[in-house]
Design an enzyme around this catalytic site. Structure first.
Site, PDB file in Angstrom:
ATOM      1  CG  ASP A 223     -19.975 -18.713  -4.243  1.00 57.09           C
ATOM      2  OD1 ASP A 223     -18.751 -18.938  -4.151  1.00 57.09           O
ATOM      3  OD2 ASP A 223     -20.487 -17.661  -3.835  1.00 57.09           O
ATOM      4  CG  HIS A 246     -17.423 -18.250  -7.617  1.00 54.04           C
ATOM      5  ND1 HIS A 246     -17.752 -17.307  -6.693  1.00 54.04           N
ATOM      6  CD2 HIS A 246     -18.219 -18.004  -8.693  1.00 54.04           C
ATOM      7  CE1 HIS A 246     -18.709 -16.512  -7.162  1.00 54.04           C
ATOM      8  NE2 HIS A 246     -19.013 -16.931  -8.374  1.00 54.04           N
TER       9      HIS A 246
END
Ligand SMILES: *[C@@H]1O[C@H](CO)[C@@H](O)[C@H](O)[C@H]1NC(C)=O
Ligand SMILES: *[C@@H]1O[C@H](CO)[C@@H](O)[C@H](O)[C@H]1NC(C)=O
Ligand SMILES: *[C@@H]1O[C@H](CO)[C@@H](O)[C@H](O)[C@H]1NC(C)=O
Ligand SMILES: *[C@@H]1O[C@H](CO)[C@@H](O)[C@H](O)[C@H]1NC(C)=O
Ligand SMILES: *[C@@H]1O[C@H](CO)[C@@H](O)[C@H](O)[C@H]1NC(C)=O
Ligand SMILES: *[C@@H]1O[C@H](CO)[C@@H](O)[C@H](O)[C@H]1NC(C)=O
Ligand SMILES: *[C@@H]1O[C@H](CO)[C@@H](O)[C@H](O)[C@H]1NC(C)=O
Ligand SMILES: *[C@@H]1O[C@H](CO)[C@@H](O)[C@H](O)[C@H]1NC(C)=O
Ligand SMILES: *[C@@H]1O[C@H](CO)[C@@H](O)[C@H](O)[C@H]1NC(C)=O
Ligand SMILES: *[C@@H]1O[C@H](CO)[C@@H](O)[C@H](O)[C@H]1NC(C)=O
Ligand SMILES: *[C@@H]1O[C@H](CO)[C@@H](O)[C@H](O)[C@H]1NC(C)=O
Length: 407
Positions: A223, A246
């Site tokens: 993430d 991310h």
């Protein structure tokens, strides 16, 4: 390193004094230092006790502490944890779901909270979250509460350096209500060995904190690499190698009605970003019933990227389409943002688009500068393209975007 030589000298000479009831767990090396080794059972309470009693707690290289109960190490003053070995949390999901320290912000629980003033965690050792059982369980229960690996809570003047953080069940680092916090030389790895991904394993989430510096770290996760949540001010995230993440993310901001979110003075430079969803990103909610806030004075520079879906992004219409964003624009204003010296390739996930600056209408983004952009899509997509809406762009790469004053 003064302490280390002192400790070794004392160790060599002094008989060791046992502090714990079960002998051999905490050994006092001198008035200020203790050595903590594994008990064979739950080492959590012994570790918390040792940190309260001893100015420095040393966990030797060959030691793995097994932690089966939540560790509340808040309210400490002038403490050092010299972690040369490993602190490993048990995989008893039933226990942790019911006993992790609860944070209302984003409905989180935590294994371990460190807080107080003038604290240092260092030593080259590891914190291991036994994440695999959590990654697998989350695949069939997306409301599963999963513990944050390491939380710095209500702390000031903290240094965390030279530490490995392995397989956290969820966020790896949470900085909540901290001032003057330095993370240096941290290696994060949260990687699933099954088909179920290591979801939400953000490297860092910063919330209601000022002067947080993250440097010289390697992050391999699933993430955000670093995420600035509401009220993150004077933050640096630089000299980072992020893989599988991310990206470096400001936001999401402005999610909750009646709440005002601030991100001001953020610098991120010299970031290597590979196999990621985003490179540098600012994200704010639009739509009916959203909150408000400001993002001000943000600089992203020297990003080298490879196989990144969206290498350079502002999304001030998050969770809306263009029609809805026009009707209900974001109330998070975005000002004074610099993107400069971006190199590398996108993944092709957005075809030829390598950069996107999508703002809400009415000049809610201002002073956005984009310079020295050398981003390319994979060859099959031809030349790079750039998209934008509702923003005047400055800088020597502004021409790439064309006229963005409307959609
Ligand atoms: C953690 O410890 C602090 C200081 O001892 C205490 O005030 C606080 O209530 C504890 N928090 C939890 C969640 O147990
Ligand atoms: C897990 O924790 C629960 C308490 O929450 C306990 O009853 C159970 O025995 C633990 N399981 C193991 C394997 O330790
Ligand atoms: C998912 O996990 C939560 C605990 O975090 C639990 O309360 C809930 O019952 C679980 N849901 C299912 C469908 O197992
Ligand atoms: C982190 O990784 C770097 C590069 O591989 C290595 O030199 C360093 O020793 C590692 N640090 C820790 C604490 O494992
Ligand atoms: C980087 O991430 C990719 C995909 O997410 C993975 O296949 C690769 O093994 C990772 N590289 C390293 C050095 O961990
Ligand atoms: C952020 O700080 C501002 C100013 O102090 C405050 O009004 C706001 O409630 C804070 N927001 C959050 C999410 O803490
Ligand atoms: C912007 O933030 C940087 C640190 O990130 C700081 O050095 C600079 O003074 C700030 N500029 C303004 C105008 O506040
Ligand atoms: C941002 O940096 C400027 C310049 O150093 C400083 O004056 C301002 O107070 C900082 N903003 C915040 C919210 O700390
Ligand atoms: C945009 O979103 C709104 C609200 O969800 C929806 O009603 C509308 O159909 C969408 N318009 C388009 C063009 O997708
Ligand atoms: C762009 O700048 C012009 C001239 O200053 C201004 O009138 C317009 O409102 C700006 N547009 C946006 C989207 O900021
Ligand atoms: C790509 O850019 C080059 C150099 O600017 C130009 O010569 C070429 O025609 C462009 N190709 C396409 C498909 O637009």
């Amino acid at each position: 390193m003064h302490f280390i030589s002192h400790l070794s000298a004392v160790l060599a000479l002094a008989p060791l004094l046992s502090l714990a009831s079960s002998a051999g767990l905490v050994e006092r090396a001198d008035d200020a230092s203790c050595i903590l080794t594994a008990s064979g059972g739950d080492d959590g309470p012994i570790f918390v006790d040792a940190v309260q009693r001893c100015e420095t707690v040393v966990i030797p290289a060959e030691t793995t502490l097994s932690i089966a109960t939540g560790m509340n190490m808040t309210g400490l003053n002038d403490r050092n944890i010299d972690l040369r070995g490993t602190v490993k949390f048990t995989d008893n999901m039933t226990y942790w779901i019911n006993n992790g320290f609860y944070f209302e912000f984003q409905d989180q629980i935590a294994f371990w909270m460190l807080g107080g003033n003038n604290l240092r965690l260092f030593g080259g050792g590891a914190i291991d979250g036994s994440g695999q059982v959590w990654y697998d369980a989350f695949a069939t229960n997306d409301t599963l509460l999963r513990p944050i690996l390491f939380t710095v809570y209500q702390a000031s003047n903290v240094v965390i350096e030279d530490i490995k953080m392995l397989n956290g069940p969820e966020w790896i680092n949470f900085v909540n209500e901290g001032q003057n916090i330095l993370y240096d030389r941290i290696n994060i790895s949260a990687v699933s060995t099954s088909v179920n991904p290591a979801k939400n394993t953000d490297g860092w989430d910063i919330y209601r904190s000022d002067n947080v510096v993250i440097l010289n770290s390697n992050i391999n996760n699933g993430d955000d690499c670093v995420s600035l949540k509401p009220n993150s001010t004077n933050i640096i995230a630089s000299y980072l190698y992020c893989n599988g993440s991310h990206g470096i993310s400001v936001g999401s901001l402005g999610q909750y009605a009646g709440v005002y979110d601030i991100v001001e003075n953020f610098t991120s430079t010299n970031v290597h970003m590979y196999n990621a969803e985003n490179g540098a990103r600012i994200k704010a909610f639009a739509g009916p019933g959203v909150g408000a806030g400001i993002v001000k004075n943000v600089s992203f520079s020297y990003f080298t990227e490879g196989n990144v879906d969206d290498p350079l992004v502002i999304d001030q219409c998050y969770m809306t389409n263009a029609t809805e964003c026009a009707a209900y624009p974001s109330n998070v204003y975005i000002q004074d943002v610099v993107f400069t010296n971006f190199y590398g390739t996108s993944s092709g996930n957005e075809k030829s688009v390598v950069a996107s600056l999508a703002c809400s209408p009415d000049g809610r983004c201002s002073d956005i500068s984009v310079s020295n952009i050398y981003l390319e899509p994979p060859a099959t997509y031809g030349n790079a393209t750039y998209t934008c809406q509702n923003v005047n762009i400055t800088g020597n790469a502004a021409y790439l975007f064309g006229d963005c004053a409307t959609t």
